[in-house]
Design a protein around this motif. Sequence first.
Motif, short mmCIF file in Angstrom:
data_model
loop_
_atom_site.label_atom_id
_atom_site.label_comp_id
_atom_site.label_asym_id
_atom_site.label_seq_id
_atom_site.Cartn_x
_atom_site.Cartn_y
_atom_site.Cartn_z
N MET A 51 31.86 5.63 -3.57
CA MET A 51 32.24 7.23 -2.13
C MET A 51 30.63 6.55 -1.37
O MET A 51 29.52 6.54 -1.69
CB MET A 51 32.24 7.97 -3.15
CG MET A 51 33.74 8.20 -3.68
SD MET A 51 34.51 7.80 -2.10
CE MET A 51 34.85 9.61 -2.02
N ALA A 52 30.81 7.10 -0.05
CA ALA A 52 29.84 7.34 0.64
C ALA A 52 29.56 8.67 0.36
O ALA A 52 30.08 9.80 -0.13
CB ALA A 52 30.57 7.07 2.23
N THR A 53 28.07 8.79 0.40
CA THR A 53 26.99 10.55 -0.01
C THR A 53 27.82 11.05 1.50
O THR A 53 27.68 10.26 2.45
CB THR A 53 25.57 9.96 0.07
OG1 THR A 53 25.09 9.49 1.38
CG2 THR A 53 25.43 9.30 -0.96
N THR A 73 28.56 10.35 6.18
CA THR A 73 29.76 10.70 7.15
C THR A 73 29.28 11.61 7.94
O THR A 73 30.04 12.14 8.48
CB THR A 73 30.47 10.04 6.42
OG1 THR A 73 30.36 11.34 5.26
CG2 THR A 73 31.15 8.85 5.91
N ALA A 74 27.98 12.23 7.83
CA ALA A 74 27.80 13.81 8.51
C ALA A 74 28.54 13.46 10.02
O ALA A 74 28.23 14.46 10.52
CB ALA A 74 26.46 14.09 8.16
N SER A 75 27.83 12.34 10.20
CA SER A 75 27.84 11.99 11.79
C SER A 75 28.82 11.30 12.06
O SER A 75 29.79 10.47 11.32
CB SER A 75 26.87 11.61 12.81
OG SER A 75 26.99 9.83 12.10
N ALA A 76 29.42 11.96 13.62
CA ALA A 76 31.18 10.31 13.86
C ALA A 76 30.30 9.08 14.18
O ALA A 76 31.70 8.03 13.73
CB ALA A 76 31.14 10.66 15.34
N PHE A 77 29.18 8.13 13.92
CA PHE A 77 28.75 7.34 13.63
C PHE A 77 28.63 6.48 12.88
O PHE A 77 29.28 5.44 12.72
CB PHE A 77 27.71 7.17 14.44
CG PHE A 77 27.06 7.33 15.68
CD1 PHE A 77 28.31 5.97 17.32
CD2 PHE A 77 27.06 8.03 16.43
CE1 PHE A 77 28.41 6.03 18.34
CE2 PHE A 77 27.12 8.78 18.06
CZ PHE A 77 27.64 7.35 18.46
N GLY A 78 28.28 7.40 11.73
CA GLY A 78 28.18 7.44 10.43
C GLY A 78 29.82 6.94 10.05
O GLY A 78 29.78 6.43 8.74
N ALA A 85 34.20 0.03 7.07
CA ALA A 85 33.16 -0.93 6.09
C ALA A 85 34.61 -1.98 5.07
O ALA A 85 34.13 -2.29 4.41
CB ALA A 85 32.38 -0.13 5.34
N GLN A 86 35.26 -0.54 6.09
CA GLN A 86 36.69 -0.93 4.36
C GLN A 86 37.24 -2.20 5.14
O GLN A 86 38.16 -3.13 4.28
CB GLN A 86 37.49 0.59 4.70
CG GLN A 86 36.40 1.40 4.40
CD GLN A 86 35.83 1.62 3.11
OE1 GLN A 86 36.07 1.62 2.17
NE2 GLN A 86 34.50 2.35 2.86
N GLN A 87 36.78 -2.48 6.21
CA GLN A 87 38.24 -3.12 6.75
C GLN A 87 37.87 -4.79 6.01
O GLN A 87 37.10 -5.42 5.27
CB GLN A 87 37.75 -3.89 8.08
CG GLN A 87 38.23 -5.22 8.71
CD GLN A 87 39.58 -5.29 9.17
OE1 GLN A 87 39.79 -4.21 8.97
NE2 GLN A 87 40.01 -5.84 9.43
#
Length: 280
Positions: A1-3, A7-12, A19-21
Amino acid sequence: MATPSATASAFGARDHARAQQGTKSDTMPVLPASSWPTPPEGIVSEDLVWAETVAGGSYTHKVLARGTELRLTDLTGDACAHVLLYSADRPWERLNAADTVKVLWSAYLGEGHLLLSDQGRVLASITEDTSGRHDALTGTSTLARNTERYGDGTPQSASPAGRELFKLAALKNGLGPRDIPPSVSFFQGVRITADGTTEFTGSAGSGRSVTLRAEQPLTALIVNVPHPLDPRPTYICGHLEVLAYRARPTTPADALWDVTPEGRRAFLNTAEHLTARGIA
């Protein structure tokens, strides 16, 4: 799971999603369906139009062309496929479980049985069946009953009810709760005893399958949840394999047309309807 910070920003969030690709899940639809590694015997990969494994407590849906064959397989012996069918562009014409039983004079689904609409037409025919454990009488589970039995029945819970999942599948096809009639189910059997009581007969085992052929363009909703009469105290439901592939609808030369007078009339009703619309 990402911390959370990743993923706090749109870019993250974008980078995490990308990365799931290339990663695989055993319960995600295979795209394209032709890349499914093990097509049914006699079916070429290019004819596959739907390939998916549905986990217990989940649902799926698809619009299918006339003549498409839909093969459902109980992979573990614990799946229960609750199915609703609708005329693809006329959803007010839909599966009628009562007429499917009453008009054909048989309470038990199996090879050669027809799934009828409320207009007396054939939505689908059962072309193959290696299970023999099905149910056209009970319907699916409900929020109130699952809450009573398992403590919760909402879609996001560990024990979602079939009707709640049907609502989600219906919504994705422009339908609402009032459009959900009683469903039929496959792989967990029910019989009526001599005194009129209901007997749950359970599964015929893992690897059993049933194949439906679309006799007109259909919207299919499939929910995989425990049968409401399953006596086990815990919520148990195994994986369901869903494969659909191009085939051909029946014709008047098909023996299925003449199994019963009532079945022939249903096929004639269907042919007249499709011919008038230029589909057949």
